[in-house]
Motif scaffolding. Sequence first.
Motif, mmCIF file in Angstrom:
data_model
loop_
_atom_site.group_PDB
_atom_site.id
_atom_site.type_symbol
_atom_site.label_atom_id
_atom_site.label_comp_id
_atom_site.label_asym_id
_atom_site.label_seq_id
_atom_site.Cartn_x
_atom_site.Cartn_y
_atom_site.Cartn_z
ATOM 1 N N PRO A 1 9.648 -7.678 -3.925
ATOM 2 C CA PRO A 1 8.354 -8.341 -3.735
ATOM 3 C C PRO A 1 7.836 -8.813 -5.094
ATOM 4 O O PRO A 1 8.193 -8.236 -6.127
ATOM 5 N N VAL B 1 -0.993 -4.927 -2.703
ATOM 6 C CA VAL B 1 -0.709 -3.483 -2.724
ATOM 7 C C VAL B 1 -0.824 -2.998 -4.165
ATOM 8 O O VAL B 1 -0.184 -3.535 -5.064
ATOM 9 N N GLY C 1 4.058 9.012 -7.238
ATOM 10 C CA GLY C 1 3.699 8.877 -5.820
ATOM 11 C C GLY C 1 4.758 9.480 -4.904
ATOM 12 O O GLY C 1 5.901 9.617 -5.283
ATOM 13 N N LYS D 1 1.284 8.589 -1.025
ATOM 14 C CA LYS D 1 0.233 8.904 -1.996
ATOM 15 C C LYS D 1 0.547 8.092 -3.242
ATOM 16 O O LYS D 1 1.679 8.069 -3.700
ATOM 17 N N VAL E 1 -0.304 4.760 -3.235
ATOM 18 C CA VAL E 1 -0.214 3.377 -2.730
ATOM 19 C C VAL E 1 -1.536 3.040 -2.030
ATOM 20 O O VAL E 1 -1.982 3.799 -1.169
ATOM 21 N N GLU F 1 2.858 -7.891 -3.990
ATOM 22 C CA GLU F 1 2.437 -8.674 -2.827
ATOM 23 C C GLU F 1 2.588 -7.785 -1.597
ATOM 24 O O GLU F 1 3.452 -6.889 -1.560
ATOM 25 N N HIS F 2 1.739 -8.008 -0.602
ATOM 26 C CA HIS F 2 1.833 -7.246 0.639
ATOM 27 C C HIS F 2 2.899 -7.906 1.512
ATOM 28 O O HIS F 2 2.718 -9.033 1.974
ATOM 29 N N GLU G 1 11.255 -1.118 8.250
ATOM 30 C CA GLU G 1 11.777 -0.569 6.998
ATOM 31 C C GLU G 1 13.179 -0.023 7.243
ATOM 32 O O GLU G 1 13.467 0.583 8.284
ATOM 33 N N GLN H 1 7.688 4.946 9.661
ATOM 34 C CA GLN H 1 6.658 5.721 8.945
ATOM 35 C C GLN H 1 5.353 5.725 9.744
ATOM 36 O O GLN H 1 5.022 4.732 10.382
ATOM 37 N N GLU I 1 15.248 2.052 -0.522
ATOM 38 C CA GLU I 1 14.343 1.766 0.596
ATOM 39 C C GLU I 1 14.114 0.266 0.631
ATOM 40 O O GLU I 1 13.833 -0.349 -0.399
ATOM 41 N N ASN J 1 12.132 -1.958 -1.664
ATOM 42 C CA ASN J 1 10.848 -1.286 -1.891
ATOM 43 C C ASN J 1 10.974 -0.309 -3.042
ATOM 44 O O ASN J 1 10.418 -0.511 -4.098
ATOM 45 N N GLU J 2 11.747 0.761 -2.857
ATOM 46 C CA GLU J 2 11.899 1.681 -3.992
ATOM 47 C C GLU J 2 13.218 2.419 -3.971
ATOM 48 O O GLU J 2 13.983 2.324 -3.002
#
Length: 403
Positions: A124, A150, A157, A161, A163, A191-192, A198, A221, A264, A275-276
Amino acid sequence: MGGAPQKVGPVVGMAGGGQLARMAQQAAIGLGVSLRVLAGSPDESAAKVVSDVRIGDDRSLDDLSAFAKGCDVVTFDHEHVPGDHIEALEAAGTPCRPGAAALLHAQDKLVMRQRLSELGAPCPRFAPVPPSAPLAMIESFGLETGWPVVLKATRGGYDGKGVWILDGLTAETARLVADLLDQGLRLMLEEHVPFRRELAALVARSPHGQGAAYPIVETVQENGICVEVLAPAPGLDEDLAAEAQRLALDIADKLGVTGLLAVELFEGEHGLLVNELAMRPHNSGHWTIEGSRTSQFEQHLRAVLDLPLGDTRPTAPYVVMANVLGGDDPDVYSRYIHVMAHDPGVKVNMYGKDVRPGRKIGHVTVLGDDLADLRERARHAADYLRWGPSVDRSGARLDGRRT
Ligand code: ADP
């Protein structure tokens, strides 16, 4: 005859005494290797089942060094061990897998984004938030990408937590940002992403450079916590699945990861975005305990010991894992009888953790070929273990409360 016990096989040291270390113990038993765990207290999940437990602080170099003495390799059940301590262990001659340079990308989301962008991995849009003029940056980023945006703490995190979704530059946003900066946090913006779902790509890489990829899974999630994993991700385009596996293997290779790497991912209209990263066994891989020829815990041990990697093929067409969260009544064991009698195919894995509402305390796994049926069975078992008989077969609470 007396004397010191013969040394049988290598000793893998794992810093952190959570459920990942606990489940690694199961795999170490099978492989006949020794696991030593550095836990913060004897009450931690792994400390309750591992025979070679050292109690100490895994953020203290003294405690880490004492722990590492006699370990053939050190690895981690979380990403919070400071990088310079890991470097010090490596300099003192203990191989750490992953090493500090690789692990940094799982510790710091901004470093990860910058590096992955350099490598051409799809991410992103993002920007660091300068502490001197945070609001101006948030405003210009929001104008560029559109709202919401975001906001993330670059470090520390977990389970959502760290985010925050910002709908605009309101007084509330200004207060939140001031408060986070006061706490000394470094912040970034993303960016969102309007993702469809996911996904997670789990791979292993050994110091020799051998790589192995598990099937791509879907992670579901709720309130920032992973509640369900579907393996393989249903309906995922074959080319996209292969691309996700290649992407994760490539990231592992380029960052020099040793051990497991979980990537992710967001699946969106225009393909995949990262994502991460996590460099350890991952919640999205718990299904592999029963659902793959080689569990992720065994694979992690093989990889950090530089052994040939195991077969990642699934043992059933579909595997569903549901996390068990804590409810109001801590006596989870009293509910086993129902769950096990009701459905002998459900595998229950509990972490020996104190039950607190909403805390991950275990997971259940079911495998077979009817995905809808598997999801219902896994959800029922997880909900029943959490709440008891006040939950019906569809998982709805009979007293009307939210699960
Ligand atoms: P944590 O380190 O707490 O796991 P993540 O960065 O994975 O935090 O974010 C937690 C969740 O927040 C993600 O699983 C996703 O649902 C949501 N999220 C994170 N980043 C974005 C983004 N850029 N766009 C939309 N949703 C996001």
